[in-house]
Motif scaffolding. Sequence first.
Motif, PDB file in Angstrom:
ATOM      1  N   VAL A 233       1.949  11.049  15.319  1.00  0.00           N
ATOM      2  CA  VAL A 233       2.690  12.091  14.633  1.00  0.00           C
ATOM      3  C   VAL A 233       2.743  13.409  15.386  1.00  0.00           C
ATOM      4  CG1 VAL A 233       2.609  13.583  12.600  1.00  0.00           C
ATOM      5  CG2 VAL A 233       2.387  11.127  12.329  1.00  0.00           C
TER       6      VAL A 233
ATOM      7  N   GLY B 118      -2.163   7.813   2.339  1.00  0.00           N
ATOM      8  CA  GLY B 118      -2.043   6.449   2.845  1.00  0.00           C
ATOM      9  C   GLY B 118      -3.012   6.223   3.974  1.00  0.00           C
ATOM     10  N   GLY B 119      -2.794   5.131   4.673  1.00  0.00           N
ATOM     11  CA  GLY B 119      -3.671   4.733   5.754  1.00  0.00           C
ATOM     12  C   GLY B 119      -3.652   3.227   5.855  1.00  0.00           C
ATOM     13  N   PRO B 120      -4.651   2.654   6.527  1.00  0.00           N
ATOM     14  CA  PRO B 120      -4.729   1.197   6.618  1.00  0.00           C
ATOM     15  C   PRO B 120      -4.830   0.597   5.207  1.00  0.00           C
ATOM     16  CG  PRO B 120      -6.302   2.261   8.103  1.00  0.00           C
ATOM     17  CD  PRO B 120      -5.746   3.333   7.241  1.00  0.00           C
ATOM     18  N   ALA B 121      -4.088  -0.459   4.970  1.00  0.00           N
ATOM     19  CA  ALA B 121      -4.048  -1.050   3.625  1.00  0.00           C
ATOM     20  C   ALA B 121      -5.347  -1.779   3.281  1.00  0.00           C
ATOM     21  CB  ALA B 121      -2.891  -2.034   3.531  1.00  0.00           C
TER      22      ALA B 121
ATOM     23  N   TRP C  79       2.098   6.722   3.000  1.00  0.00           N
ATOM     24  CA  TRP C  79       2.095   6.872   4.470  1.00  0.00           C
ATOM     25  C   TRP C  79       1.341   5.706   5.101  1.00  0.00           C
ATOM     26  CZ3 TRP C  79      -1.576  10.922   7.099  1.00  0.00           C
ATOM     27  CH2 TRP C  79      -1.236  11.102   8.432  1.00  0.00           C
ATOM     28  N   VAL C  80       2.076   4.770   5.691  1.00  0.00           N
ATOM     29  CA  VAL C  80       1.406   3.633   6.330  1.00  0.00           C
ATOM     30  C   VAL C  80       1.836   3.417   7.778  1.00  0.00           C
ATOM     31  CG1 VAL C  80       0.999   2.461   4.128  1.00  0.00           C
ATOM     32  CG2 VAL C  80       3.069   1.917   5.468  1.00  0.00           C
ATOM     33  N   GLY C  81       2.839   4.188   8.231  1.00  0.00           N
ATOM     34  CA  GLY C  81       3.219   4.071   9.639  1.00  0.00           C
ATOM     35  C   GLY C  81       2.081   4.581  10.502  1.00  0.00           C
ATOM     36  N   LEU C  82       1.568   3.717  11.387  1.00  0.00           N
ATOM     37  CA  LEU C  82       0.402   4.132  12.179  1.00  0.00           C
ATOM     38  C   LEU C  82       0.739   5.417  12.907  1.00  0.00           C
ATOM     39  CD1 LEU C  82      -0.995   0.786  13.657  1.00  0.00           C
ATOM     40  CD2 LEU C  82      -1.665   2.022  11.596  1.00  0.00           C
ATOM     41  N   PRO C  83      -0.063   6.466  12.700  1.00  0.00           N
ATOM     42  CA  PRO C  83       0.374   7.802  13.099  1.00  0.00           C
ATOM     43  C   PRO C  83       0.396   8.046  14.603  1.00  0.00           C
ATOM     44  CG  PRO C  83      -1.822   7.885  12.138  1.00  0.00           C
ATOM     45  CD  PRO C  83      -1.361   6.469  12.014  1.00  0.00           C
TER      46      PRO C  83
ATOM     47  N   HIS D 239       0.845  -1.206   0.000  1.00  0.00           N
ATOM     48  CA  HIS D 239       0.000   0.000   0.000  1.00  0.00           C
ATOM     49  C   HIS D 239       0.878   1.252   0.000  1.00  0.00           C
ATOM     50  CE1 HIS D 239      -3.659   2.234   0.413  1.00  0.00           C
ATOM     51  NE2 HIS D 239      -3.451   2.615   1.664  1.00  0.00           N
TER      52      HIS D 239
END
Lengths: 338, 338
Positions: free
Chosen positions: B266, B283-286, B260-264, B153
């Motif tokens: 942030v 990005g987000g959850p795949a 962007w897939v690193g769970l934020p 993703h």
Amino acid sequence: MRGAIIHGPRDVRYEERPDPTVVDPTDAVVRTLATCVCGSDLWRYRGVTEVRRPTPIGHEYVGVVEAVGEDVSTVRPGQVVVGGFLTSDGTCPVCRHGAHANCVNGTGYDGCQAELIRVRNADGTLVATPGTPEEALVPSLLALSDVMATGWHAAVCAEVGPGSTAVVVGDGAVGLCGVLAAVELGAERVVAMSRHPDRQAIARGFGATDVVAQRGEEGVQEVLELTDGVGADAVLECVGTAESVTQALRCARPGTTVGWVGLPHVGELPQEHMFWRNVGLRGGPAPVRAYLPDLLERVWSGRIDPGRVFDSTLPLAQVAKGYAAMDERRATKVLLRP
Amino acid sequence: MRGAIIHGPRDVRYEERPDPTVVDPTDAVVRTLATCVCGSDLWRYRGVTEVRRPTPIGHEYVGVVEAVGEDVSTVRPGQVVVGGFLTSDGTCPVCRHGAHANCVNGTGYDGCQAELIRVRNADGTLVATPGTPEEALVPSLLALSDVMATGWHAAVCAEVGPGSTAVVVGDGAVGLCGVLAAVELGAERVVAMSRHPDRQAIARGFGATDVVAQRGEEGVQEVLELTDGVGADAVLECVGTAESVTQALRCARPGTTVGWVGLPHVGELPQEHMFWRNVGLRGGPAPVRAYLPDLLERVWSGRIDPGRVFDSTLPLAQVAKGYAAMDERRATKVLLRP
């Protein structure tokens, strides 16, 4: 020559300035046919951005080439040209990928609300019209210098495609051009979010199929009702405030990307409406030069008429009146003729 | 049956639980072949996210269908299946556009670190393997349930394309899978940003051509040196902190979009590295189900082996040891076998 100089908040003067000349071999000097006041010029006019010293102002123009440096090969004296609000060399690794607004050798201007303009990077910035334009075409050519290219950038970043539903947040000149861009890129349904009847009318003239007058959460609910409850295929953010960015993100279907061109006065980006909803945010200053050949062809052929966003015309000498009219919202966008 | 239940920070227990059953006609019950501990499970384990009551935990699995509801038509008892970390109906307007993680009828699981799993929305979630997999293939099939699909993703959101240069920020299981995804999507040069020799080795095994051990501003400068001074064509953000998102945005060439897939975790998104540089964030959850058929084919044919991210295997009954190993960074990712 004479040109506009901003001295401080609400203090724009039309003054005598030295004639610009060809300094670098890649320069051109352009005699202005038309220029205009931008929403972003109002930041300094309103004191939001500090004016530290008297500064020439303006960054949009259509004009006639007066002189070129010896390295300039794509335009010649006598041609009518349009250039974007930033110059670009057209050859750096960033320009080669089409992101001309971020050219590594890019520059701004020393004030385009003037009779003459020095254009650096002339080959990578200017595009000549196929001939001498009819007078009626001048406003639309001028619109390509910023607002139409910026609305187009929003639509490209939002990936507006054939048959899609697009939502445009913002009904300033850029938002209205965003409506036109979405229609040109094939959107079947274009929702203009606008509260002002006169701007709603321009949006409809540009091809908007729906108008949503509500803003914020009410506006979002209205858009969700129009889009199966899941949000639009493409959303264009053409304002730049925290509220408008949130509104845009909330109107977007999960899996899509909001095209973001409203100059950011955002505060904090509302990431809670981004990551978990899989809604992206992409945009910035438009790479005008990348879009110019295509947009110029559309204007020249009469297919689009973005010049309709100008609802007021003044002599350049009355530039201060133009700022006041836009500041007081008596005009959407003011065209200035030397 | 037995399964893992988290009771509070650093308190995961393997306990007796009621056997799940087919409740809705769209349910399946799956007997677990393998499951694992996710980096995101550690949030609750470490007390970052509150555990209000004892809660079954885990969301990754490969297993054998034990029973299906009467409306399930695409999988049948006896088949080996993989499903993503969220269920999806596959038919709502969001799923139809491929954004299954945001399915309007999507759900999570009642704990997949268990001997049996109830899978709602079975038809829209599960994909059956072409046959009974060899034992050696099980870890790679399990990786499809989350980390490989998530790395994919990131690469899709970053628009990794043939001949491009991709940078992967983060060397956890997702980042390593991001390297593999970038290679599969045609990147010619893949830069893994990693400080750990063992993870660097896996990244190189997955096809990384360069490793940058520095982080923050130093890491950015290193990447700029590798990319004509302008940044990479595609950047994958697989960590989720303010520092890593900033690092990712700064490594991207203007005009590109960071996946962007690193769970934020942030804090505030660094918009100063976004708008003015024309670098997007998406990005987000795949949407695992959207990618599963393609990824399953790549695993089944032996083309990719994402199972290499598992560097530890334990009996499911020792799930607590798996959490401790990952918490103490003695393992990148722990596979659990009932």
